[in-house]
Design a protein around this motif. Structure first.
Motif, PDB file in Angstrom:
ATOM      1  N   TYR A 253      15.518  10.434 -25.970  1.00  0.00           N
ATOM      2  CA  TYR A 253      15.524  10.695 -24.526  1.00  0.00           C
ATOM      3  C   TYR A 253      14.612   9.715 -23.786  1.00  0.00           C
ATOM      4  CZ  TYR A 253      18.084  15.168 -24.639  1.00  0.00           C
ATOM      5  OH  TYR A 253      19.037  16.145 -24.750  1.00  0.00           O
ATOM      6  N   ILE A 310      21.790  19.870 -23.943  1.00  0.00           N
ATOM      7  CA  ILE A 310      22.141  18.474 -24.218  1.00  0.00           C
ATOM      8  C   ILE A 310      23.384  18.073 -23.430  1.00  0.00           C
ATOM      9  CG2 ILE A 310      22.951  16.923 -26.049  1.00  0.00           C
ATOM     10  CD1 ILE A 310      21.104  18.466 -27.965  1.00  0.00           C
ATOM     11  N   SER A 312      24.254  19.167 -20.608  1.00  0.00           N
ATOM     12  CA  SER A 312      23.962  19.100 -19.171  1.00  0.00           C
ATOM     13  C   SER A 312      23.625  17.687 -18.708  1.00  0.00           C
ATOM     14  CB  SER A 312      22.821  20.063 -18.807  1.00  0.00           C
ATOM     15  OG  SER A 312      21.596  19.659 -19.397  1.00  0.00           O
ATOM     16  N   TRP A 313      23.317  16.775 -19.640  1.00  0.00           N
ATOM     17  CA  TRP A 313      23.123  15.377 -19.253  1.00  0.00           C
ATOM     18  C   TRP A 313      24.388  14.805 -18.613  1.00  0.00           C
ATOM     19  CZ3 TRP A 313      19.255  11.420 -20.390  1.00  0.00           C
ATOM     20  CH2 TRP A 313      18.025  11.962 -20.791  1.00  0.00           C
ATOM     21  N   LEU A 316      24.848  14.061 -14.847  1.00  0.00           N
ATOM     22  CA  LEU A 316      24.403  12.823 -14.207  1.00  0.00           C
ATOM     23  C   LEU A 316      25.568  12.061 -13.572  1.00  0.00           C
ATOM     24  CD1 LEU A 316      21.880  11.533 -16.912  1.00  0.00           C
ATOM     25  CD2 LEU A 316      21.307  12.400 -14.642  1.00  0.00           C
ATOM     26  N   LEU A 325      17.789  16.041 -14.875  1.00  0.00           N
ATOM     27  CA  LEU A 325      16.874  15.897 -16.008  1.00  0.00           C
ATOM     28  C   LEU A 325      15.874  17.052 -16.083  1.00  0.00           C
ATOM     29  CD1 LEU A 325      16.144  12.055 -16.095  1.00  0.00           C
ATOM     30  CD2 LEU A 325      17.782  13.383 -17.436  1.00  0.00           C
ATOM     31  N   ALA A 328      17.856  19.906 -17.517  1.00  0.00           N
ATOM     32  CA  ALA A 328      18.139  19.694 -18.936  1.00  0.00           C
ATOM     33  C   ALA A 328      16.897  19.957 -19.790  1.00  0.00           C
ATOM     34  CB  ALA A 328      18.645  18.275 -19.167  1.00  0.00           C
ATOM     35  N   HIS A 329      15.729  19.493 -19.329  1.00  0.00           N
ATOM     36  CA  HIS A 329      14.497  19.712 -20.088  1.00  0.00           C
ATOM     37  C   HIS A 329      14.083  21.178 -20.076  1.00  0.00           C
ATOM     38  CE1 HIS A 329      14.134  15.333 -20.139  1.00  0.00           C
ATOM     39  NE2 HIS A 329      13.120  15.451 -20.971  1.00  0.00           N
ATOM     40  N   PHE A 395      24.713   9.032 -20.888  1.00  0.00           N
ATOM     41  CA  PHE A 395      24.985  10.428 -21.213  1.00  0.00           C
ATOM     42  C   PHE A 395      26.208  10.637 -22.102  1.00  0.00           C
ATOM     43  CE2 PHE A 395      26.929   9.632 -17.011  1.00  0.00           C
ATOM     44  CZ  PHE A 395      28.247  10.023 -17.234  1.00  0.00           C
ATOM     45  N   GLN A 398      25.165  12.071 -25.499  1.00  0.00           N
ATOM     46  CA  GLN A 398      24.785  13.469 -25.379  1.00  0.00           C
ATOM     47  C   GLN A 398      26.015  14.375 -25.296  1.00  0.00           C
ATOM     48  OE1 GLN A 398      23.227  10.936 -24.203  1.00  0.00           O
ATOM     49  NE2 GLN A 398      21.183  11.362 -23.417  1.00  0.00           N
TER      50      GLN A 398
END
Length: 420
Positions: A253, A310, A312-313, A316, A325, A328-329, A395, A398
């Motif tokens: 990441y 993951i 959800s990236w 973007l 981000l 996602a985190h 992405f 991912q």
């Protein structure tokens, strides 16, 4: 009447001893997490770069931490021969902590051309001893924490110690901003050494509980115990496969954010803190759920959450970078907090007590190898797609990995991790 009174007094004393032991284990975790926060993550990367390390040397340091878990198979056999788990833990734990602290002495003890080599020597030696310490601690803590409160206890303990770790993550970053270069790392390691000293002192307060030893006295028959346990080996193999997929992308990441999205270090630190805060908040929730549902079932519940984080990236492609981000985190922190806590509970709660050290070692060895090869292969895959469209690099990986993780969790995972 007198018999009833004595029984009540005995029960009260037993509960008091349990509470004291749980308090010791919690207090011991505080300086441990603080100093590991200050010598790991972004601080480890920064210190190695200050010493003059190359990207290859940095990759070796990050990979070796999981690969050495194979050594736990021999440690599990070794601890069957010792008289006292507590004093073995005190001795090996003290050596390991001192070696970790010694990594900060490289610039003080050696000429500059040997800084990186000295750091690597101390660091690898520390993780060699860590295979012994981790096994001894896991064996002790499984007997210290009663099974009826295991979920809630680890939920509260993890929330507390990780909260303090997050605070020192902030303070350490501020310290290095205020005092860049060698001076800042010197101050950082002064705090590390204070915490190491406090951590070693707490080792002596651990109880020396009776140890239920394996029925096997030879290495190969002892090694075969978990291998012949079909339910355990299937579950461990599945978890290892899931971790392999996860580690294809998650450790990289920072590379994607720095090199491809051009995000600065301060923002990346805030993203990591966000992940940690949500992970902390989830510990207590997962701990309470663990009082009602099995380790296996809850462990399975965490997997779609991690996969969706993951996936959800992919947002973007349609939404601003930073909100995506942060989401996602945060989602990954919730899933990861549950996964780590429940995987540990699975090791110490769903395995035969007398054979538990070898079961834990087998789990660590199999998942450690998967975690070792995941980022190595993931890094190569990013090299292979360097000429592909930018969206695939940012992405696309991912999305592909997230879909595979969802499919794995909803098919094999649902079957393998069902309640027995």
């Amino acid at each position: 009447m007198w018999g009833s009174l004595n029984l009540k007094q005995s029960t009260h004393r037993k509960e008091s001893v349990h509470r004291r032991n749980l308090t010791i284990a919690t207090v011991e975790g505080i300086p441990s997490v603080i100093f590991q926060t200050l010598i790991g993550g972004q601080f480890l990367t920064g210190f190695l770069l200050y010493l003059g390390a190359t990207s290859g040397q940095l990759g070796f340091v990050l990979a070796i931490t999981t690969f050495v878990n194979i050594g736990q198979l021999f440690v599990a056999f070794f601890i069957q021969k010792i008289r006292s788990r507590k004093w073995a833990f005190v001795i090996f734990g003290t050596i390991q902590r001192l070696l970790w602290g010694a990594t900060g002495l490289a610039p003080l003890l050696f000429p500059e051309r040997y800084w990186v080599a000295a750091y690597l020597g101390f660091y690898v030696a520390a993780f060699m001893f860590n295979t012994v310490v981790a096994m001894l601690w896991s064996s002790l803590i499984s007997d210290i924490v009663p099974s009826r409160v295991r979920g809630r206890y680890f939920g509260i303990r993890n929330t507390l110690v990780n909260g303090l770790g997050t605070l020192f993550l902030f303070l350490g970053g501020m310290l290095l901003d205020q005092f860049p270069g060698g001076q800042g790392f010197l101050y950082l390691y002064i705090v590390v050494w204070i915490c190491i000293g406090a951590n070693i002192v707490t080792f002596f307060f651990y109880p020396d509980l009776p140890f239920e030893r394996s029925g096997e006295s030879k290495f190969i028959p002892m090694l075969q115990k978990p291998l012949k346990d079909g339910s355990f080996i299937k579950s461990t193999g599945f978890i290892a496969g899931f971790l392999f997929l996860q580690n294809l992308v998650v450790p990289l990441y920072s590379y994607v954010m720095l090199e491809l999205l051009d995000i600065n270090y301060k923002t990346i630190s805030l993203l990591n803190v966000t992940q940690t805060l949500f992970m902390m908040g989830s510990f207590y929730v997962w701990g309470n759920l663990n009082a009602r549902y099995s380790n296996r079932r809850l462990l399975w519940w965490t997997m779609p959450l991690i996969a969706l984080a993951i996936l959800s990236w992919g947002l973007l492609s349609a939404f601003p970078v930073l909100p995506v981000l942060f989401f996602a985190h945060a989602a990954f922190g919730i899933g990861l907090g549950g996964f780590n806590q429940l995987a540990f509970n699975f090791m110490i709660g769903d395995t035969p007590k007398a054979e538990r050290p070898m079961y834990m070692a087998m789990y660590s060895a199999i998942t450690g190898v998967a975690s070792f090869f995941g980022p190595l292969i993931g890094g190569k895959m990013y090299e292979w797609i360097s000429d592909w469209p930018e969206w695939m690099q940012v992405f696309g990986m991912q999305l592909a990995v997230g879909v595979l993780m969802i499919l794995l969790a909803m098919t094999l995972g649902r079957k393998i991790l069902r309640d027995e």
